[in-house]
Design a protein around this motif. Structure first.
Motif, PDB file in Angstrom:
ATOM      1  N   PRO A  46     106.396 149.164  37.354  1.00 23.27           N
ATOM      2  CA  PRO A  46     106.936 149.312  38.719  1.00 23.27           C
ATOM      3  C   PRO A  46     105.874 149.202  39.812  1.00 23.27           C
ATOM      4  N   ARG A  47     104.595 149.313  39.440  1.00 21.29           N
ATOM      5  CA  ARG A  47     103.518 149.262  40.430  1.00 21.29           C
ATOM      6  C   ARG A  47     102.792 147.911  40.434  1.00 21.29           C
ATOM      7  N   MET A  48     103.389 146.937  39.779  1.00 22.68           N
ATOM      8  CA  MET A  48     102.768 145.615  39.775  1.00 22.68           C
ATOM      9  C   MET A  48     102.694 145.032  41.181  1.00 22.68           C
ATOM     10  N   ASN A  49     103.676 145.398  42.031  1.00 24.14           N
ATOM     11  CA  ASN A  49     103.667 144.865  43.399  1.00 24.14           C
ATOM     12  C   ASN A  49     102.477 145.376  44.205  1.00 24.14           C
ATOM     13  N   GLU A  50     101.925 146.544  43.825  1.00 23.54           N
ATOM     14  CA  GLU A  50     100.707 147.024  44.486  1.00 23.54           C
ATOM     15  C   GLU A  50      99.552 146.057  44.237  1.00 23.54           C
ATOM     16  N   LEU A  51      99.428 145.655  42.973  1.00 22.02           N
ATOM     17  CA  LEU A  51      98.359 144.733  42.612  1.00 22.02           C
ATOM     18  C   LEU A  51      98.556 143.380  43.281  1.00 22.02           C
ATOM     19  N   GLU A  52      99.784 142.917  43.334  1.00 26.67           N
ATOM     20  CA  GLU A  52     100.071 141.644  43.983  1.00 26.67           C
ATOM     21  C   GLU A  52      99.739 141.704  45.471  1.00 26.67           C
ATOM     22  N   ALA A  53     100.151 142.783  46.129  1.00 29.65           N
ATOM     23  CA  ALA A  53      99.885 142.932  47.570  1.00 29.65           C
ATOM     24  C   ALA A  53      98.384 143.049  47.842  1.00 29.65           C
ATOM     25  N   PHE A  54      97.687 143.783  46.985  1.00 25.09           N
ATOM     26  CA  PHE A  54      96.251 143.970  47.199  1.00 25.09           C
ATOM     27  C   PHE A  54      95.502 142.656  47.026  1.00 25.09           C
ATOM     28  N   ASN A  55      95.886 141.887  46.018  1.00 24.81           N
ATOM     29  CA  ASN A  55      95.226 140.594  45.816  1.00 24.81           C
ATOM     30  C   ASN A  55      95.506 139.639  46.968  1.00 24.81           C
TER      31      ASN A  55
END
Length: 602
Positions: free
Chosen positions: A538-547
């Motif tokens: 569920p926190r994959m979008n954090e990594l996507e947004a940060f990248n």
């Protein structure tokens, strides 16, 4: 210098320093985002430390910004000016003054755009430079030479654009010798020698690359000769066809003459001259031949001159005995000797365009005379020189009197050595990859390896849909948390590598990675591995947004590196002109900026 047009006016050193200081004000706050390592994203709680916004908000703003038309530079500059002032409370802050976290994605994106190379106004337009270099000369083209037949599209694009610029600089300065540092497979070197008739030394540290370049150059020469043979065949066929047509016409005229000779008087026969029996090579016919020869477009400008001046003339296209020698008939042996000498001249002339691959490790203190015995006034070039080779290219150019100009496109910023990255570590190195200019040296400025790594990200490619491999980065970040919790390892010197593409699932990826790292994967049940996956999914979008934040910031870090090098060139007293030029299409070739400089004429 050959061209009469003055070179374009470029920003002076005080202007560049002012722009550099504005960029530094922004990067001092933004660099932690670039320096965060994706591998440690979950183990170090990177999102909570650096961003005070939901990932959905960040993604929505950045996607909207990427979809919109590129903002005008004038729209971005007020933010940068406000950020640098003490009374800028009416402008939204990019980062919180207390927590240093990102609080405004809109302001972040606008500032990043403002401080990119394109919007800082430090680039010189390529077309403007080419016009000035060429003066009244026309561009040398060779439409039948298609480098994409023996290079991939990216390399073909790079080689064509850079070789055109280099040849124009060489003509402008009147030099024939080129030194290609980090020549690799020799594509640029071969192209410069074969198409533009330049004498090129390609120097690479890899002996394998040197031998490969020699073999590749042999194949390219064969490729070139095919075009030359086609050219000769086309011209020969043209001459033969014309001669046959004229021969047929001659036979008709001769038959008509023979039939009427009995009715003609001797006086009338005497009035007929030799020209009545010759093919009618009128001005229109010769003009047509010349046009068709010109339309072949097989040889480069220099090769065309050599070929058409030394190899044959319109006389060679005429039928045998059409024109008599002024001193009676030329003996057959003398004609053969003349032709042999002509071929000798042509062959000797073509020796000037030579490509010589050499193996040598180049540093800023390398003595070129030890590597190149016939070193003369030359240009030094480099297409995507890795790490420290790019700044060393500029240092060698500045220190060697024989090198009259430089054209350098760097890459692999993560391989740069940084003087102030490890201030407490003893090191005997004297010349570093970064920084180069006095201003950054005095400020002991440091980017950090992760930031330099992120500077290699391609914003333009992401903007056209060539996005980051989010899932593979996600797999690696979750794996790091597993290694930390289950094996007690916080830092690992070994790399997993490209196992994602070879794995069928996250479970398979973890198993293969643990095995490669030398860890006992049997102690880790399948359920434990999958629990980590379900925890972080569920926190994959954090990594996507940060990248995505790192991608948006990448051009600013590249700008810092390029500005450092440009300022260094401006600081050198004997350099007459220097500029930063966008040489390639950034979608095709993300490292698209060339540093160009010319020495003062002596």
């Amino acid at each position: 210098m050959a061209a009469s047009c003055p070179l374009p006016v470029t920003p002076d050193l005080p202007t560049l320093r002012a722009k550099l200081h504005g960029l530094l004000r922004f990067l001092r706050e933004a660099l932690p985002i670039s320096n965060a390592h994706t591998v440690d994203f979950y183990t170090e709680s990177v999102w909570e430390q650096l961003v005070d916004l939901p990932p959905e908000t960040v993604l929505a703003v950045l996607r909207r910004s990427a979809a919109e038309a590129e903002a005008q530079p004038s729209a971005a500059r007020p933010l940068a000016e406000a950020q640098g002032g003490s009374d800028s409370t009416d402008f939204p802050k990019v980062f919180c003054e207390t927590s240093q976290k990102l609080v405004s994605v809109e302001a972040f994106a606008l500032a990043a755009k403002c401080y990119s190379v394109q919007n800082l106004g430090i680039c010189t337009p390529l077309e403007q430079l080419l016009v000035a270099l060429r003066g009244n000369q026309k561009q040398r083209t060779d439409k039948n030479v298609k480098p994409d037949e023996f290079m991939n599209l990216k390399k073909s694009h790079e080689v064509q654009a850079m070789s055109e610029l280099i040849s124009s600089v060489a003509d402008y300065y009147g030099v024939k010798q080129i030194i290609d540092l980090g020549s690799g497979k020799g594509y640029l070197s071969s192209f410069l020698s074969l198409k533009y008739g330049l004498k090129v030394y390609g120097i690479d540290s890899s002996n394998t690359n040197t031998h490969g370049a020699e073999e590749r150059n042999r194949k390219l020469k064969k490729h070139w000769r095919v075009y030359h043979r086609r050219s000769k065949l086309d011209v020969s066929a043209l001459a033969l066809q014309t001669a046959k047509e004229r021969k047929l016409q001659d036979e008709i005229e001769c038959n008509a003459y023979a039939e009427g000779v009995g009715n003609s008087s001797t006086a009338n026969q005497e009035k007929m001259s030799t020209s009545d029996f010759l093919p009618d090579f009128s001005g229109s016919v010769i003009s047509n031949i010349r046009k068709q020869m010109e339309n072949l477009h097989v040889h480069s400008h220099r090769e065309e001159n050599l070929y058409f001046e030394n190899a044959f003339s319109v006389r060679d296209l005429l039928p045998i005995n059409a024109i008599e020698s002024t001193s009676s008939q030329t003996p057959k042996r003398k004609m053969l000797e003349t032709n042999k000498e002509r071929r000798k001249v042509t062959s000797k002339s073509n020796e000037s365009n030579v490509y010589s691959p050499l193996t040598s490790f180049i540093t800023a203190d390398s003595e070129l005379h030890d590597i190149i015995k016939d070193l003369e006034d030359c240009l030094m070039v480099g297409l995507h020189t890795c790490g420290d080779l790019a700044p060393n290219t500029l240092r060698i150019f500045a220190s060697k009197s024989e090198i009259k100009g430089v054209c350098s496109v760097g890459c692999c910023y993560h391989l740069l050595s940084e003087e102030f990255e490890n201030p407490h570590k003893e090191c005997t190195q004297e010349k570093w990859g970064f920084p180069m200019c006095r201003s950054l040296k005095e400020g002991r400025w440091c980017c950090g390896r992760n930031a330099r790594m992120s500077a290699c990200l391609a914003l333009e490619r992401v903007a056209v849909g060539q996005g980051l491999p989010t899932e593979s980065l996600f797999y690696r970040a979750v794996l790091q948390d597993i290694i930390k919790d289950c094996y007690g390892i916080t830092k690992c010197d070994r790399h997993v590598g490209k196992l994602y593409s070879k794995s069928s699932s996250f479970l398979d990826y973890v198993r293969k990675s643990l095995k490669k790292l030398g860890l006992d994967e049997s102690k880790l049940p399948e359920k434990v591995i999958m629990d980590y996956y379900e925890k972080y999914k569920p926190r994959m979008n954090e990594l996507e947004a940060f990248n995505m934040l790192k991608v948006v910031l990448a051009p600013c870090i590249e700008t810092l590196i390029l500005l450092d090098r440009l300022c260094y060139l401006k600081e050198q007293e004997d350099i007459a002109w220097s500029a930063l030029v966008k040489l390639f299409d950034p979608v095709k070739s993300p490292r698209c900026y060339a540093l160009i400089a010319l020495k003062k004429p002596q």
